[in-house]
Design a protein around this motif. Sequence first.
Motif, PDB file in Angstrom:
ATOM      1  N   GLU A   1     -14.060  10.215  -1.992  1.00  0.00           N
ATOM      2  CA  GLU A   1     -13.321   9.964  -1.022  1.00  0.00           C
ATOM      3  C   GLU A   1     -11.707   9.505  -1.069  1.00  0.00           C
ATOM      4  OE1 GLU A   1     -13.475   7.509   3.146  1.00  0.00           O
ATOM      5  OE2 GLU A   1     -14.521   9.625   2.971  1.00  0.00           O
ATOM      6  N   HIS A   2     -10.912   9.741  -1.160  1.00  0.00           N
ATOM      7  CA  HIS A   2      -9.750   9.860  -1.079  1.00  0.00           C
ATOM      8  C   HIS A   2      -9.850   8.783  -0.394  1.00  0.00           C
ATOM      9  CE1 HIS A   2      -5.335   9.092  -1.514  1.00  0.00           C
ATOM     10  NE2 HIS A   2      -4.907  10.490  -2.224  1.00  0.00           N
ATOM     11  N   PRO A   3      -9.047   6.817  -1.146  1.00  0.00           N
ATOM     12  CA  PRO A   3      -8.449   5.578   0.004  1.00  0.00           C
ATOM     13  C   PRO A   3      -8.026   6.341   0.488  1.00  0.00           C
ATOM     14  CG  PRO A   3      -7.745   6.066  -2.871  1.00  0.00           C
ATOM     15  CD  PRO A   3      -8.576   7.495  -2.589  1.00  0.00           C
ATOM     16  N   TYR A   4      -6.853   7.051   1.011  1.00  0.00           N
ATOM     17  CA  TYR A   4      -5.748   7.072   2.552  1.00  0.00           C
ATOM     18  C   TYR A   4      -6.138   8.167   2.711  1.00  0.00           C
ATOM     19  CZ  TYR A   4      -3.405   3.662  -0.338  1.00  0.00           C
ATOM     20  OH  TYR A   4      -2.771   2.355  -0.688  1.00  0.00           O
ATOM     21  N   LEU A   5      -6.475   8.851   2.508  1.00  0.00           N
ATOM     22  CA  LEU A   5      -7.083  10.585   3.217  1.00  0.00           C
ATOM     23  C   LEU A   5      -8.244  11.028   3.743  1.00  0.00           C
ATOM     24  CD1 LEU A   5      -4.631  13.185   0.993  1.00  0.00           C
ATOM     25  CD2 LEU A   5      -3.880  11.472   2.796  1.00  0.00           C
ATOM     26  N   ASN A   6      -9.136  10.503   3.082  1.00  0.00           N
ATOM     27  CA  ASN A   6     -10.703  10.244   3.650  1.00  0.00           C
ATOM     28  C   ASN A   6     -11.252  11.370   3.280  1.00  0.00           C
ATOM     29  OD1 ASN A   6     -10.856   6.764   4.492  1.00  0.00           O
ATOM     30  ND2 ASN A   6      -9.551   8.052   6.475  1.00  0.00           N
ATOM     31  N   ARG A   7     -10.895  12.410   2.152  1.00  0.00           N
ATOM     32  CA  ARG A   7     -10.945  13.305   1.931  1.00  0.00           C
ATOM     33  C   ARG A   7     -11.902  13.624   1.057  1.00  0.00           C
ATOM     34  NH1 ARG A   7      -6.565  15.119   5.112  1.00  0.00           N
ATOM     35  NH2 ARG A   7      -6.057  16.366   2.940  1.00  0.00           N
ATOM     36  N   PRO A   8     -12.698  14.497   0.164  1.00  0.00           N
ATOM     37  CA  PRO A   8     -13.002  14.098  -0.630  1.00  0.00           C
ATOM     38  C   PRO A   8     -11.497  15.020  -1.952  1.00  0.00           C
ATOM     39  CG  PRO A   8     -14.244  16.102   0.704  1.00  0.00           C
ATOM     40  CD  PRO A   8     -13.059  14.749   1.120  1.00  0.00           C
ATOM     41  N   TRP A   9     -11.072  14.571  -3.222  1.00  0.00           N
ATOM     42  CA  TRP A   9     -10.695  14.794  -3.859  1.00  0.00           C
ATOM     43  C   TRP A   9     -11.212  14.378  -5.008  1.00  0.00           C
ATOM     44  CZ3 TRP A   9      -4.943  15.281  -4.328  1.00  0.00           C
ATOM     45  CH2 TRP A   9      -4.445  15.478  -3.232  1.00  0.00           C
ATOM     46  N   TYR A  10     -11.446  15.072  -6.110  1.00  0.00           N
ATOM     47  CA  TYR A  10     -11.654  14.459  -8.010  1.00  0.00           C
ATOM     48  C   TYR A  10     -10.805  13.958  -8.680  1.00  0.00           C
ATOM     49  CZ  TYR A  10     -14.199  19.159  -7.494  1.00  0.00           C
ATOM     50  OH  TYR A  10     -15.107  19.693  -7.498  1.00  0.00           O
TER      51      TYR A  10
ATOM     52  N   ASN B   1       0.413  -1.437  -0.022  1.00  0.00           N
ATOM     53  CA  ASN B   1       0.046   0.162  -0.113  1.00  0.00           C
ATOM     54  C   ASN B   1       0.824   1.678   0.198  1.00  0.00           C
ATOM     55  OD1 ASN B   1      -2.853  -0.267  -0.135  1.00  0.00           O
ATOM     56  ND2 ASN B   1      -2.439  -1.861   1.397  1.00  0.00           N
ATOM     57  N   GLY B   2       0.650   2.050  -0.552  1.00  0.00           N
ATOM     58  CA  GLY B   2       1.290   3.526  -0.995  1.00  0.00           C
ATOM     59  C   GLY B   2       0.894   4.029  -2.147  1.00  0.00           C
ATOM     60  N   TYR B   3       1.423   5.496  -2.405  1.00  0.00           N
ATOM     61  CA  TYR B   3       1.028   6.383  -3.737  1.00  0.00           C
ATOM     62  C   TYR B   3       2.169   6.956  -4.039  1.00  0.00           C
ATOM     63  CZ  TYR B   3      -0.783   9.355   0.260  1.00  0.00           C
ATOM     64  OH  TYR B   3      -0.903   9.967   0.748  1.00  0.00           O
ATOM     65  N   LEU B   4       1.672   7.847  -4.909  1.00  0.00           N
ATOM     66  CA  LEU B   4       2.491   8.705  -5.713  1.00  0.00           C
ATOM     67  C   LEU B   4       2.368  10.034  -5.123  1.00  0.00           C
ATOM     68  CD1 LEU B   4       3.961   7.062  -9.306  1.00  0.00           C
ATOM     69  CD2 LEU B   4       5.345   7.434  -6.528  1.00  0.00           C
ATOM     70  N   VAL B   5       2.770  10.989  -5.151  1.00  0.00           N
ATOM     71  CA  VAL B   5       2.145  12.594  -5.005  1.00  0.00           C
ATOM     72  C   VAL B   5       3.192  13.629  -5.987  1.00  0.00           C
ATOM     73  CG1 VAL B   5       2.053  13.992  -3.189  1.00  0.00           C
ATOM     74  CG2 VAL B   5       1.646  11.149  -2.592  1.00  0.00           C
TER      75      VAL B   5
ATOM     76  N   PRO C   1      -3.483   2.766 -12.331  1.00  0.00           N
ATOM     77  CA  PRO C   1      -3.572   3.583 -11.243  1.00  0.00           C
ATOM     78  C   PRO C   1      -5.055   4.640 -11.817  1.00  0.00           C
ATOM     79  CG  PRO C   1      -1.353   3.006 -12.928  1.00  0.00           C
ATOM     80  CD  PRO C   1      -3.598   2.046 -13.754  1.00  0.00           C
ATOM     81  N   VAL C   2      -4.737   5.298 -10.996  1.00  0.00           N
ATOM     82  CA  VAL C   2      -5.815   5.988 -11.067  1.00  0.00           C
ATOM     83  C   VAL C   2      -5.493   7.716 -10.678  1.00  0.00           C
ATOM     84  CG1 VAL C   2      -8.090   7.206 -10.189  1.00  0.00           C
ATOM     85  CG2 VAL C   2      -7.731   4.652 -10.431  1.00  0.00           C
ATOM     86  N   LEU C   3      -5.789   8.801 -11.327  1.00  0.00           N
ATOM     87  CA  LEU C   3      -4.906   9.991 -11.079  1.00  0.00           C
ATOM     88  C   LEU C   3      -6.435  10.889 -10.511  1.00  0.00           C
ATOM     89  CD1 LEU C   3      -2.532  11.777 -11.226  1.00  0.00           C
ATOM     90  CD2 LEU C   3      -3.613  13.400 -13.546  1.00  0.00           C
TER      91      LEU C   3
ATOM     92  N   VAL D   1      -2.538   6.999  -7.312  1.00  0.00           N
ATOM     93  CA  VAL D   1      -3.776   5.543  -6.166  1.00  0.00           C
ATOM     94  C   VAL D   1      -3.601   4.626  -7.115  1.00  0.00           C
ATOM     95  CG1 VAL D   1      -4.917   4.691  -4.820  1.00  0.00           C
ATOM     96  CG2 VAL D   1      -4.555   7.596  -5.418  1.00  0.00           C
ATOM     97  N   TYR D   2      -3.572   2.826  -6.803  1.00  0.00           N
ATOM     98  CA  TYR D   2      -3.876   1.886  -7.432  1.00  0.00           C
ATOM     99  C   TYR D   2      -4.997   1.320  -6.696  1.00  0.00           C
ATOM    100  CZ  TYR D   2      -3.629  -2.810  -8.323  1.00  0.00           C
ATOM    101  OH  TYR D   2      -3.978  -4.231  -9.071  1.00  0.00           O
ATOM    102  N   SER D   3      -5.525   1.184  -8.149  1.00  0.00           N
ATOM    103  CA  SER D   3      -7.004   1.042  -7.781  1.00  0.00           C
ATOM    104  C   SER D   3      -6.815  -0.541  -7.889  1.00  0.00           C
ATOM    105  CB  SER D   3      -8.168   1.389  -9.028  1.00  0.00           C
ATOM    106  OG  SER D   3      -9.761   0.871  -9.120  1.00  0.00           O
ATOM    107  N   ALA D   4      -7.350  -1.423  -6.684  1.00  0.00           N
ATOM    108  CA  ALA D   4      -7.028  -3.226  -6.706  1.00  0.00           C
ATOM    109  C   ALA D   4      -9.121  -3.378  -7.450  1.00  0.00           C
ATOM    110  CB  ALA D   4      -7.618  -3.432  -5.227  1.00  0.00           C
TER     111      ALA D   4
END
Length: 241
Positions: free
Chosen positions: A174-183, A55-59, A131-133, A123-126
């Motif tokens: 909702e961002h899968p890691y941050l639990n806040r709304p993102w596009y 688990n992890g993602y690029l920023v 990947p998802v941007l 972020v990786y979509s299982a």
Amino acid sequence: MDVYSWGGAISSRDFYTAGRAFMERWNRLNPRMPPWTWVPSPKQHLGLAPSHQINGYLVLEKLCLPDLTHKDGPSQENLDELTSQSRKEEFTFSEEEEFVDNATLVESSNSVGGVHSYDFHIVYSASYRVPVLYFRAYLTDGQPLELDEIEKDLPSSSAKVLVESKWTFITQEEHPYLNRPWYKLHPCGTSEWMKLLFQSDTSLAKHGVSIELYLFSWLSVVGQVFGIRIPPELFNHQDHL
């Protein structure tokens, strides 16, 4: 892995491998650009993540979009591929294509007022196994931009697709890691056009699926939505073999 028997999707471990290769090469060859970083996340953060997943993602943070007023945006053909699952289109990428570097990054400002900064997360979509941007835009004081404000920063061809298919092309969740709304750019059809990308490149097809090049090819398409081009030297597959 043979390109012609591959479905275009990758595993979470492949995503990690692709992400580390992408980050290292991007940062080394683009020292003037904002760097990509890998943000690890513990498995328990997602609750049900299997033990074999990484688990992890690029920023990439605080990127100001290029001034696209007098530039051509992404082709309608490429954007149509993002919003459909057509298997008939082929994508080719020329080394002569213009790419964004630090010299062409400018502060984006419009009627909302102030500088518009963008954060991008890969972020990786299982579910889709691609990947998802995810992205967000905000002013210097941290005030978030709404979708209609973001639209004004996009190339005209991106804005056209956004108007025609707003909630299938770009969605908010909702961002899968941050639990806040993102596009995010919806991943539907990603595996199909990724397979076409690798098949249409004779060099890639000859050497099989290169996981190390996966994210470079992927971002060469989705990045065009924001007018971001990938430097052609990043596609030199010989360096990854």
